[in-house]
Write an enzyme that holds these catalytic residues in place. Structure first.
Site, short mmCIF file in Angstrom:
data_model
loop_
_atom_site.label_atom_id
_atom_site.label_comp_id
_atom_site.label_asym_id
_atom_site.label_seq_id
_atom_site.Cartn_x
_atom_site.Cartn_y
_atom_site.Cartn_z
N TYR A 161 0.85 -1.20 0.00
CA TYR A 161 0.00 0.00 0.00
C TYR A 161 0.88 1.24 0.00
CZ TYR A 161 -4.96 -0.98 0.35
OH TYR A 161 -6.25 -1.28 0.04
N GLU A 203 -0.52 4.85 -0.38
CA GLU A 203 -1.30 6.08 -0.56
C GLU A 203 -0.41 7.31 -0.37
OE1 GLU A 203 -2.47 3.57 1.36
OE2 GLU A 203 -4.68 3.56 1.35
N ASP A 241 -6.18 13.81 -24.77
CA ASP A 241 -6.18 12.41 -24.34
C ASP A 241 -5.50 11.64 -25.48
OD1 ASP A 241 -6.71 9.74 -24.01
OD2 ASP A 241 -8.81 9.99 -23.46
N THR A 283 -3.43 6.26 -21.56
CA THR A 283 -3.25 4.94 -20.98
C THR A 283 -1.82 4.54 -21.28
OG1 THR A 283 -4.09 3.99 -23.04
CG2 THR A 283 -5.64 4.14 -21.20
N LYS A 341 -1.44 0.84 -24.73
CA LYS A 341 -1.77 0.76 -26.16
C LYS A 341 -0.46 0.84 -26.96
CE LYS A 341 -6.50 2.40 -25.56
NZ LYS A 341 -6.73 3.15 -24.31
N ARG A 354 -1.51 -2.37 -18.20
CA ARG A 354 -2.72 -1.55 -18.14
C ARG A 354 -2.53 -0.48 -17.06
NH1 ARG A 354 -5.55 -4.46 -21.48
NH2 ARG A 354 -7.14 -2.85 -21.61
N1 DSN Z 1 -11.13 0.45 -25.19
C1 DSN Z 1 -10.23 1.43 -25.75
C2 DSN Z 1 -10.19 1.37 -27.22
O1 DSN Z 1 -10.32 0.30 -27.75
O2 DSN Z 1 -10.01 2.39 -27.88
C3 DSN Z 1 -10.50 2.79 -25.31
O3 DSN Z 1 -10.84 2.85 -24.00
#
Ligand code: DSN
Length: 431
Positions: free
Chosen positions: A53, A55, A200, A227, A230, A236
């Site tokens: 933990y 925080e 974003d 994120t 990707k 993730r």
């Molecule tokens: N699920 C993602 C995508 O496929 O673009 C976005 O959150």
């Protein structure tokens, strides 16, 4: 990774984990938001960091025993700042949606207006879809493409609506838009209406990190969310990057643009989340380290080249693509116009032969989101497996063949075997 303990102690879970790994080995991954992490990222994810933990923030935690969590979070922060050229990084958001929500709460009051890209034109659910809780709290308004053939955004309309609605955040970002946004124009609109400019970049973060696409911070953006799993090819997770003065996140500060980094930290914790997932943060640090290597630049360049190759091959076979091509890692095929089928039907056909893709809306789609007109395809994962232009052509031909011959069971079964053989010659990282 070695999973002997899991196999011994929980064969049922082991079977699912192993099954998923085999599915990934034997199939083609064209979901534009997916990728394969390196063995080093996997090891950090499966490390003892998961037990802790933490925080608070490095040097300012609520519990003891933070020597190594502080060190690893600081590594992730410093790498993120260096890669994206900003002076603050919060690496604690559990994923992209919490990252966006934390920014909204850091800057807006309930009822305030925020402007994002229309969902059917490529925007994301968290940019104001009416099905989200955020849309009940804030007044989301939209911008769209003005020219569907090139994908150019209607920036005049963006300014008009932003003025009318007294927008406080202009959000540049998408999950199904194959072109680059004009960050300078968006910054100018934000300046004219007194809004902050937020991007974003979840989909294109890796391409920006490698210098292959533009960085919104170079155009005066205040905040960038992403994120990490990707194109960035990490575990993730999410990050919020910002410009401004960094001060003690445990102390309240005035709501000014200058104080955005602190407002954001406080919004993530204690405002919205609890303990950060330290194993994910360790793995994010590893992925960011990988993104700083020269090989990563080669990878990102190839992702875009592969996407352009696939787009050309599809179009030369009579397919209609949204905006007629791509400048990034993805494309959206209008399946109704191309094949007389909807995106859900085409997704199922490809699944049958071991090719994963995701259905998608097309601009102002007349079909519902669950069975929309389009199919989104992306090249980040197949590029990680080492596929280049000749393989992209072959893969595109497999897809077109499946769509053409989907009613013939024997041909589909044969095609599935060919796809599997093709895939097995491009191993997953670390397998
Ligand atoms: N699920 C993602 C995508 O496929 O673009 C976005 O959150």
């Amino acid at each position: 990774m070695n999973k002997t303990e899991l196999k011994k102690s929980d064969p049922e879970v082991y079977a699912t984990v192993e099954g998923e790994m085999q599915r990934q080995r034997e199939g083609v991954e064209l979901i534009a938001s997916e990728n394969y992490v390196s063995p080093a990222v996997l090891e950090a994810l499966g490390s003892h960091m998961t037990n802790k933990y933490a925080e608070g923030f490095p040097g300012k935690r609520y519990y003891g025993g933070q020597e190594f969590t502080d060190a690893v979070e600081t590594l992730a922060i410093e790498r993120a700042k260096k890669i994206f050229r900003c002076n603050h990084a919060n690496v604690q958001p559990l994923s992209g949606a919490p990252a966006n929500i934390a920014v909204y709460f850091s800057w807006l009051e309930p009822g305030d207006a925020i402007m994002g890209m229309d969902l059917s034109h490529g925007g994301h659910l968290t940019h104001g879809s009416p099905v989200t809780y955020m849309s009940k709290l804030f007044n989301f308004v939209r911008y769209k493409m003005g020219d569907l053939e090139t994908g150019a955004i209607d920036y005049d309309d963006m300014l008009k609506v932003a003025k009318q609605e007294k927008v406080k955040i202009i959000l540049a970002g998408f999950s199904a838009y194959p072109r680059e946004l004009d960050y300078a124009k968006i910054r100018a609109v934000a300046d004219e209406v007194g809004a902050i400019a937020m991007a974003d970049v979840a989909h294109v973060a890796g391409l920006i990190a490698a210098g292959e696409l533009k960085n919104p911070f170079d155009y005066g953006f205040n905040v960038v969310t992403t994120t990490t799993h990707k194109t960035l090819r990490g575990p993730r997770g999410g990050m919020i990057l910002s410009q401004g003065k960094v001060s003690n996140p445990l102390k309240a500060v005035e709501k000014t643009v200058e104080n955005l980094p602190t407002l954001i930290d406080r919004s993530v914790f204690p405002g919205f989340q609890g303990g950060p997932h330290m194993n994910n943060i360790a793995a994010i640090a590893v992925a960011l380290g990988e993104a700083m290597q020269p090989e990563y630049k080669v990878y990102a360049k190839q992702v875009i080249l592969n996407a352009k190759t696939m787009a050309e091959r599809l179009m030369s076979n009579g397919c209609k693509l949204v905006t007629n091509g791509t400048d990034n890692h993805m494309m959206v095929v209008d399946c109704v116009k191309s094949f007389g089928l909807n995106g859900k039907e085409v997704q199922h056909i490809l699944d049958e032969v071991g090719i994963s893709a995701s259905k998608s809306t097309v601009p102002d789609d007349t079909l519902p989101p669950y069975s929309p007109s389009g199919l989104r395809l992306g090249t980040p994962a197949i590029t990680t497996r080492g596929m280049k232009e000749p393989e992209i052509d072959k893969l595109t031909d497999f897809m077109l063949q499946a769509i053409r011959e989907h009613a013939d069971e024997a041909k589909m079964a044969q095609l599935k075997v060919s796809v599997r053989e093709f895939c097995l010659s491009f191993p997953l990282p670390g397998v």
